[in-house]
Every structure is written in structure tokens, then in C-alpha cells.
Scaffold this motif. Structure first.
Motif, PDB file in Angstrom:
ATOM      1  N   ASP A 105       0.845  -1.197   0.000  1.00 28.17           N
ATOM      2  CA  ASP A 105       0.000   0.000   0.000  1.00 28.17           C
ATOM      3  C   ASP A 105       0.880   1.246   0.000  1.00 28.17           C
ATOM      4  N   VAL A 106       1.632   1.405  -1.082  1.00 31.55           N
ATOM      5  CA  VAL A 106       2.483   2.582  -1.258  1.00 31.55           C
ATOM      6  C   VAL A 106       2.337   3.058  -2.693  1.00 31.55           C
ATOM      7  N   ALA A 107       2.516   4.348  -2.889  1.00 27.47           N
ATOM      8  CA  ALA A 107       2.452   4.907  -4.236  1.00 27.47           C
ATOM      9  C   ALA A 107       3.809   4.833  -4.933  1.00 27.47           C
ATOM     10  N   ARG A 108       4.870   4.886  -4.120  1.00 32.46           N
ATOM     11  CA  ARG A 108       6.236   4.846  -4.669  1.00 32.46           C
ATOM     12  C   ARG A 108       7.065   3.871  -3.844  1.00 32.46           C
ATOM     13  N   TRP A 109       8.045   3.250  -4.474  1.00 32.15           N
ATOM     14  CA  TRP A 109       8.928   2.322  -3.758  1.00 32.15           C
ATOM     15  C   TRP A 109       9.670   3.046  -2.637  1.00 32.15           C
ATOM     16  N   ALA A 110       9.947   4.317  -2.826  1.00 30.04           N
ATOM     17  CA  ALA A 110      10.639   5.095  -1.796  1.00 30.04           C
ATOM     18  C   ALA A 110       9.851   5.132  -0.486  1.00 30.04           C
ATOM     19  N   ASP A 111       8.539   4.837  -0.550  1.00 28.19           N
ATOM     20  CA  ASP A 111       7.675   4.884   0.629  1.00 28.19           C
ATOM     21  C   ASP A 111       7.554   3.537   1.353  1.00 28.19           C
ATOM     22  N   VAL A 112       8.253   2.511   0.875  1.00 28.95           N
ATOM     23  CA  VAL A 112       8.162   1.186   1.501  1.00 28.95           C
ATOM     24  C   VAL A 112       8.589   1.290   2.960  1.00 28.95           C
ATOM     25  N   ASP A 113       7.764   0.718   3.828  1.00 27.06           N
ATOM     26  CA  ASP A 113       8.055   0.737   5.252  1.00 27.06           C
ATOM     27  C   ASP A 113       7.411  -0.485   5.900  1.00 27.06           C
ATOM     28  N   ALA A 114       7.713  -0.706   7.143  1.00 30.57           N
ATOM     29  CA  ALA A 114       7.159  -1.841   7.877  1.00 30.57           C
ATOM     30  C   ALA A 114       5.634  -1.800   7.840  1.00 30.57           C
ATOM     31  N   ASN A 115       5.043  -2.988   7.785  1.00 30.00           N
ATOM     32  CA  ASN A 115       3.594  -3.174   7.880  1.00 30.00           C
ATOM     33  C   ASN A 115       2.798  -2.499   6.764  1.00 30.00           C
ATOM     34  N   CYS A 116       3.383  -2.382   5.573  1.00 30.45           N
ATOM     35  CA  CYS A 116       2.689  -1.711   4.464  1.00 30.45           C
ATOM     36  C   CYS A 116       2.132  -2.693   3.433  1.00 30.45           C
ATOM     37  N   ALA A 117       2.198  -4.019   3.719  1.00 32.30           N
ATOM     38  CA  ALA A 117       1.861  -4.985   2.674  1.00 32.30           C
ATOM     39  C   ALA A 117       0.881  -6.051   3.151  1.00 32.30           C
ATOM     40  N   ARG A 118       0.303  -6.715   2.147  1.00 36.06           N
ATOM     41  CA  ARG A 118      -0.510  -7.914   2.356  1.00 36.06           C
ATOM     42  C   ARG A 118       0.129  -9.032   1.553  1.00 36.06           C
TER      43      ARG A 118
END
Length: 181
Positions: free
Chosen positions: A148-161
Motif C-alpha cells: 500500500d504505497v504509491a512509490r517504492w521510496a515509501d516502503v516501510d514496515a507493515n505496508c503490505a498484504r
């Protein structure tokens, strides 16, 4: 929304005790597992804008065998940082991806890939497949995460399913754990 697929290298050959870890090739079961997973990914219709991989021999051979099933060769970006990387290193690598592709396939090693799943996918019951990963993320396993990010630069913990997880044994029981004896 970004899509991240993780593909752990297939089973490697430990018969040469003198071989450096980096130089270990696949064993025969690993070749079969990579081919089977390649067929699975091909049949799933998944496409990747970018493929990044560890340059270790077992990863390169996993890609070679899977590509036989895909009936095409993917342009692979080899990145030594993936070799035996921690989750933090893999997350940094994702944040630095140039061009902001929609979907990425990363091919590498444990424990880094497994730990990356644990860091990206919250332990809150929203991704039941996370429990399967906690039990084991075996060689040649293929996982798909939606971030749940618009850009790869925003990847952080707990952002995915974790939306898909396929182990070799799911495709062919003979590719599962072998009895000792």
C-alpha cells in the motif's frame, strides 16, 4: 499500490564441502523445483516490470531453470547486496529502485526474504498466509505481496498484504520435505 514478488532460490547442492557458499549450484531436486515454480508463475500470468537478483550461482541457476518453463529469458539486474542480505538491506534496495516500476520480482535467499515478509506484512491476521511463512519458507517458494504505497521510496514496515504463497510441495509432493533415513 505496488506488487512485490519474492522467489527464494531452489535447493542447492551441498556435496562439495570445499565449495564457497556463493558458488553452490542447484542439486537435481532444486532444478526440478525451479522448473515447477517457473511453470506455476508462467501459468499465473504474472508479469514483472523489473527483476532483481542475487548473483549467487544457485540463484542464477534457479532463474535459468525457471526461465525454461517461462519459455523466455528475463532481463535480470544482478545486485550483490541481495546475497545473504538482511530484511533492512532488502527494504533499502526496494526504496532505491529507479524508475518506480509497478511490479518487481526479487530472487534471493533466506533468512532475508522471509524476514522481509515479516517486516512488510503486519502480524494482525490480515494476511493468513503469513502463518505459513512463519512455519517455513522453503527453497523455491514464490510469494506475492501487495504494498500500500504509491512509490517504492515509501516502503516501510507493515505496508503490505501477502496475497499469494506457493511452495514447491504445493505443486508436486515429491518436491516437499524428504524423509530422513
Amino acid at each position: 499500490m505496488k506488487t512485490l514478488a519474492l522467489f527464494r532460490h531452489a535447493k542447492s547442492d551441498w556435496s562439495d564441502a570445499r565449495a564457497r557458499d556463493f558458488d553452490r549450484p542447484l542439486n537435481e531436486r532444486g532444478q526440478r523445483g525451479a522448473l515447477a515454480m517457473g511453470e506455476h508463475v508462467r501459468d499465473s500470468g504474472r508479469r514483472f516490470d523489473r527483476v532483481i537478483a542475487s548473483p549467487a550461482v544457485r540463484v542464477a541457476e534457479t532463474i535459468e531453470w525457471a526461465s525454461k518453463a517461462w519459455n523466455r529469458v528475463f532481463p535480470v539486474e544482478w545486485d550483490r547486496r541481495i546475497y545473504l542480505a538482511s530484511s533492512a538491506t532488502l527494504m533499502d534496495l526496494l526504496r532505491e529502485l529507479p524508475g518506480d516500476p509497478g511490479s518487481v520480482l526479487m530472487i534471493g535467499h533466506n533468512p532475508g526474504l522471509e524476514d522481509l515478509i515479516f517486516d512488510l506484512v503486519p502480524d494482525d491476521g490480515s494476511s493468513p498466509l503469513r502463518d505459513v511463512v512463519e512455519a517455513k519458507f522453503p527453497t523455491a517458494t514464490f510469494a506475492v505481496l501487495e504494498l500500500d504505497v504509491a512509490r517504492w521510496a515509501d516502503v516501510d514496515a507493515n505496508c503490505a498484504r501477502l496475497v499469494d504463497l506457493t511452495r514447491p510441495r504445493d505443486l508436486d509432493p515429491a518436491l516437499g520435505p524428504q524423509p530422513h533415513g
